[in-house]
Design an enzyme around this catalytic site. Structure first.
Site, PDB file in Angstrom:
ATOM      1  N   GLY A   1       0.821  -1.219   0.000  1.00  0.00           N
ATOM      2  CA  GLY A   1       0.000   0.000   0.000  1.00  0.00           C
ATOM      3  C   GLY A   1       0.844   1.253   0.000  1.00  0.00           C
ATOM      4  N   ALA A   2       1.832   1.310  -0.890  1.00  0.00           N
ATOM      5  CA  ALA A   2       2.773   2.442  -0.880  1.00  0.00           C
ATOM      6  C   ALA A   2       2.504   3.439  -2.005  1.00  0.00           C
ATOM      7  CB  ALA A   2       4.207   1.933  -0.951  1.00  0.00           C
TER       8      ALA A   2
ATOM      9  N   ASP B   1      -3.157  -7.591  -4.585  1.00  0.00           N
ATOM     10  CA  ASP B   1      -4.140  -7.419  -3.512  1.00  0.00           C
ATOM     11  C   ASP B   1      -3.676  -8.310  -2.358  1.00  0.00           C
ATOM     12  OD1 ASP B   1      -6.289  -7.725  -1.760  1.00  0.00           O
ATOM     13  OD2 ASP B   1      -7.783  -7.638  -3.356  1.00  0.00           O
ATOM     14  N   VAL B   2      -3.315  -7.706  -1.230  1.00  0.00           N
ATOM     15  CA  VAL B   2      -2.710  -8.510  -0.148  1.00  0.00           C
ATOM     16  C   VAL B   2      -3.663  -9.550   0.428  1.00  0.00           C
ATOM     17  CG1 VAL B   2      -0.983  -6.780   0.528  1.00  0.00           C
ATOM     18  CG2 VAL B   2      -3.221  -6.788   1.675  1.00  0.00           C
TER      19      VAL B   2
ATOM     20  N   ASN C   1       1.777  -2.309   5.434  1.00  0.00           N
ATOM     21  CA  ASN C   1       1.074  -1.033   5.636  1.00  0.00           C
ATOM     22  C   ASN C   1      -0.327  -1.024   5.034  1.00  0.00           C
ATOM     23  OD1 ASN C   1       0.827   2.074   5.826  1.00  0.00           O
ATOM     24  ND2 ASN C   1       0.675   1.645   3.630  1.00  0.00           N
TER      25      ASN C   1
ATOM     26  N   SER D   1      -2.925   0.518  14.132  1.00  0.00           N
ATOM     27  CA  SER D   1      -3.622   1.801  14.311  1.00  0.00           C
ATOM     28  C   SER D   1      -3.878   1.999  15.786  1.00  0.00           C
ATOM     29  CB  SER D   1      -4.966   1.763  13.584  1.00  0.00           C
ATOM     30  OG  SER D   1      -5.752   2.866  13.951  1.00  0.00           O
TER      31      SER D   1
ATOM     32  N   TYR E   1     -13.371  -2.201  12.004  1.00  0.00           N
ATOM     33  CA  TYR E   1     -11.990  -1.711  11.806  1.00  0.00           C
ATOM     34  C   TYR E   1     -11.197  -1.888  13.111  1.00  0.00           C
ATOM     35  CZ  TYR E   1      -8.189   1.582  10.576  1.00  0.00           C
ATOM     36  OH  TYR E   1      -6.963   2.165  10.319  1.00  0.00           O
TER      37      TYR E   1
ATOM     38  N   LYS F   1      -7.819  -4.222  13.640  1.00  0.00           N
ATOM     39  CA  LYS F   1      -6.520  -3.691  14.051  1.00  0.00           C
ATOM     40  C   LYS F   1      -6.071  -4.307  15.383  1.00  0.00           C
ATOM     41  CE  LYS F   1      -5.572  -1.043  10.519  1.00  0.00           C
ATOM     42  NZ  LYS F   1      -4.398  -1.239   9.676  1.00  0.00           N
TER      43      LYS F   1
ATOM     44  N   ILE G   1      -3.778  10.702  11.003  1.00  0.00           N
ATOM     45  CA  ILE G   1      -2.783  11.044   9.980  1.00  0.00           C
ATOM     46  C   ILE G   1      -3.520  11.563   8.732  1.00  0.00           C
ATOM     47  CG2 ILE G   1      -0.811  10.180   8.641  1.00  0.00           C
ATOM     48  CD1 ILE G   1      -0.371   9.761  11.665  1.00  0.00           C
TER      49      ILE G   1
HETATM   50  P1  NAP Z   1      -4.909   5.311   2.155  1.00  0.00           P
HETATM   51  O1  NAP Z   1      -4.484   6.718   1.975  1.00  0.00           O
HETATM   52  O2  NAP Z   1      -6.334   4.948   1.933  1.00  0.00           O
HETATM   53  O3  NAP Z   1      -3.949   4.370   1.272  1.00  0.00           O
HETATM   54  C1  NAP Z   1      -4.159   2.996   1.299  1.00  0.00           C
HETATM   55  C2  NAP Z   1      -3.055   2.289   0.558  1.00  0.00           C
HETATM   56  O4  NAP Z   1      -3.264   0.875   0.670  1.00  0.00           O
HETATM   57  C3  NAP Z   1      -3.041   2.587  -0.932  1.00  0.00           C
HETATM   58  O5  NAP Z   1      -1.713   2.538  -1.384  1.00  0.00           O
HETATM   59  C4  NAP Z   1      -3.848   1.429  -1.521  1.00  0.00           C
HETATM   60  O6  NAP Z   1      -3.527   1.138  -2.875  1.00  0.00           O
HETATM   61  C5  NAP Z   1      -3.401   0.300  -0.615  1.00  0.00           C
HETATM   62  N1  NAP Z   1      -4.335  -0.818  -0.540  1.00  0.00           N
HETATM   63  C6  NAP Z   1      -5.645  -0.813  -0.202  1.00  0.00           C
HETATM   64  N2  NAP Z   1      -6.145  -2.052  -0.231  1.00  0.00           N
HETATM   65  C7  NAP Z   1      -5.135  -2.864  -0.615  1.00  0.00           C
HETATM   66  C8  NAP Z   1      -5.033  -4.252  -0.846  1.00  0.00           C
HETATM   67  N3  NAP Z   1      -6.078  -5.077  -0.696  1.00  0.00           N
HETATM   68  N4  NAP Z   1      -3.838  -4.755  -1.232  1.00  0.00           N
HETATM   69  C9  NAP Z   1      -2.757  -3.939  -1.407  1.00  0.00           C
HETATM   70  N5  NAP Z   1      -2.802  -2.621  -1.196  1.00  0.00           N
HETATM   71  C10 NAP Z   1      -3.983  -2.091  -0.812  1.00  0.00           C
HETATM   72  O7  NAP Z   1      -4.608   4.824   3.655  1.00  0.00           O
HETATM   73  P2  NAP Z   1      -3.561   5.377   4.741  1.00  0.00           P
HETATM   74  O8  NAP Z   1      -4.261   6.372   5.580  1.00  0.00           O
HETATM   75  O9  NAP Z   1      -2.288   5.712   4.102  1.00  0.00           O
HETATM   76  O10 NAP Z   1      -3.406   4.061   5.641  1.00  0.00           O
HETATM   77  C11 NAP Z   1      -2.304   3.173   5.534  1.00  0.00           C
HETATM   78  C12 NAP Z   1      -2.345   2.227   6.727  1.00  0.00           C
HETATM   79  O11 NAP Z   1      -2.289   2.992   7.929  1.00  0.00           O
HETATM   80  C13 NAP Z   1      -3.621   1.399   6.824  1.00  0.00           C
HETATM   81  O12 NAP Z   1      -3.303   0.122   7.318  1.00  0.00           O
HETATM   82  C14 NAP Z   1      -4.463   2.161   7.827  1.00  0.00           C
HETATM   83  O13 NAP Z   1      -5.392   1.322   8.472  1.00  0.00           O
HETATM   84  C15 NAP Z   1      -3.380   2.645   8.770  1.00  0.00           C
HETATM   85  N6  NAP Z   1      -3.739   3.814   9.577  1.00  0.00           N
HETATM   86  C16 NAP Z   1      -4.107   4.996   8.990  1.00  0.00           C
HETATM   87  C17 NAP Z   1      -4.418   6.088   9.817  1.00  0.00           C
HETATM   88  C18 NAP Z   1      -4.812   7.437   9.277  1.00  0.00           C
HETATM   89  O14 NAP Z   1      -5.196   8.314  10.082  1.00  0.00           O
HETATM   90  N7  NAP Z   1      -4.726   7.692   7.987  1.00  0.00           N
HETATM   91  C19 NAP Z   1      -4.346   5.950  11.217  1.00  0.00           C
HETATM   92  C20 NAP Z   1      -3.961   4.731  11.751  1.00  0.00           C
HETATM   93  C21 NAP Z   1      -3.653   3.677  10.916  1.00  0.00           C
HETATM   94  P3  NAP Z   1      -4.290   1.860  -4.120  1.00  0.00           P
HETATM   95  O15 NAP Z   1      -3.704   3.253  -4.233  1.00  0.00           O
HETATM   96  O16 NAP Z   1      -3.970   1.008  -5.291  1.00  0.00           O
HETATM   97  O17 NAP Z   1      -5.741   1.896  -3.789  1.00  0.00           O
END
Ligand code: NAP
Length: 259
Positions: free
Chosen positions: A9-10, A66-67, A93, A150, A163, A167, A196
């Protein structure tokens, strides 16, 4: 020889922030994504450019997988093997929030299964595959498995209970693999981001703006993908060599109980 990190997910958000910080350190990268190939390609070239600006030449390759799908995970590991031949860090991630936020009494089995499959099953079995590969290719170089869970692993949100459950389950992955892999020189870490600024939180921006202004987090600002990336950079530089199974809160102090 540069170290190699596979980051799931980068293409966007936190995963992209982690990739950029590792690029600055001169790491070669596999940028995984699920759907958004254009964003993944852009992140990869940004990583190569930022590395160059810091006097380092790296290769950042992108790979769709897709993970939550077994064949995709196998193909992702094979891609990393064929592209770089070695791996020093896996960053789990990729993760998703519920498509719709719903009261705990209304959440569906379908949404629960989707989140458990992407947020828990994917990282667990990808870690298993990468750990097997690492064990088959012993080295003196320190290696690590980093998992992004998270603050929701410990914080109740009544409108996205599935969710929180996913987590909390994911949190067990780090101590489990820590105990299993320490003997092979592989440390494991859990990162618990708070609020974030990414696409995931863009729909609830005003709500979180108000909460942060109201003092929810001792450090009174949104977190950035770079904040999480810097924690991974510390691990990548082996700055926590005698810690494994450890959890780092990257949440501006949100987890602190106050009276
Ligand atoms: P995001 O902006 O929605 O980005 C999600 C990323 O994951 C994208 O690169 C997406 O790819 C990829 N992805 C989604 N489903 C996938 C799958 N089935 N297989 C492979 N890749 C997949 O999310 P984010 O906020 O950066 O979150 C990243 C991680 O941090 C997540 O685990 C989330 O739960 C955790 N987190 C986020 C927050 C926050 O406040 N944002 C807080 C705590 C934890 P595509 O671009 O191809 O869709």
């Amino acid at each position: 020889m540069s170290s190699v990190a596979l980051i799931t997910g980068a293409s966007r958000g936190i995963g992209r922030g982690i990739a950029l910080e590792l690029a600055v350190l001169g790491w070669d990268l596999v940028i995984n994504y699920a759907r958004n190939g254009e964003a993944a390609a852009k992140t990869a070239s940004e990583c190569e450019a930022i590395a160059l600006a810091h006097g380092r030449k790296i290769r950042a390759a992108h790979c769709r997988a897709d993970v939550s799908v077994g064949e995709d995970r196998e193909a992702l590991v094979r891609f990393t093997q064929e592209t770089f031949g070695h791996i020093e860090m896996l960053v789990n991630n990729a993760g998703v929030a519920p498509a719709v936020r719903t009261d705990l009494l209304e959440i569906s089995e379908e949404s629960f299964d989707r989140l458990m499959s992407i947020n828990v099953k994917g990282p667990l079995f990808l870690t298993q595959a990468v750990a097997r590969w690492m064990i088959e290719t012993p080295t003196e170089t320190p290696r690590a498995i980093v998992t992004v869970s998270s603050t929701s692993a410990r914080t109740v949100s009544l409108d996205r209970g599935e969710y929180c459950v996913s987590k909390a389950a994911l949190s067990m992955l780090t101590p489990l693999f820590a105990a299993r892999l320490a003997g092979h020189g592989i440390n494991t870490y859990e990162l618990r981001p708070g609020i974030i600024a990414t696409d995931m939180t863009s729909g609830v921006k005003e709500k979180y703006d108000r909460l942060i202004e109201g003092g929810l987090t001792p450090i009174q600002r949104w977190g950035t993908p770079g904040d999480v990336g810097k924690a991974v950079a510390a691990i990548a530089q082996n700055l926590l060599p005698y810690s494994t199974g450890e959890t780092l809160n990257i949440d501006g102090g949100f987890h602190i109980r106050r009276l």
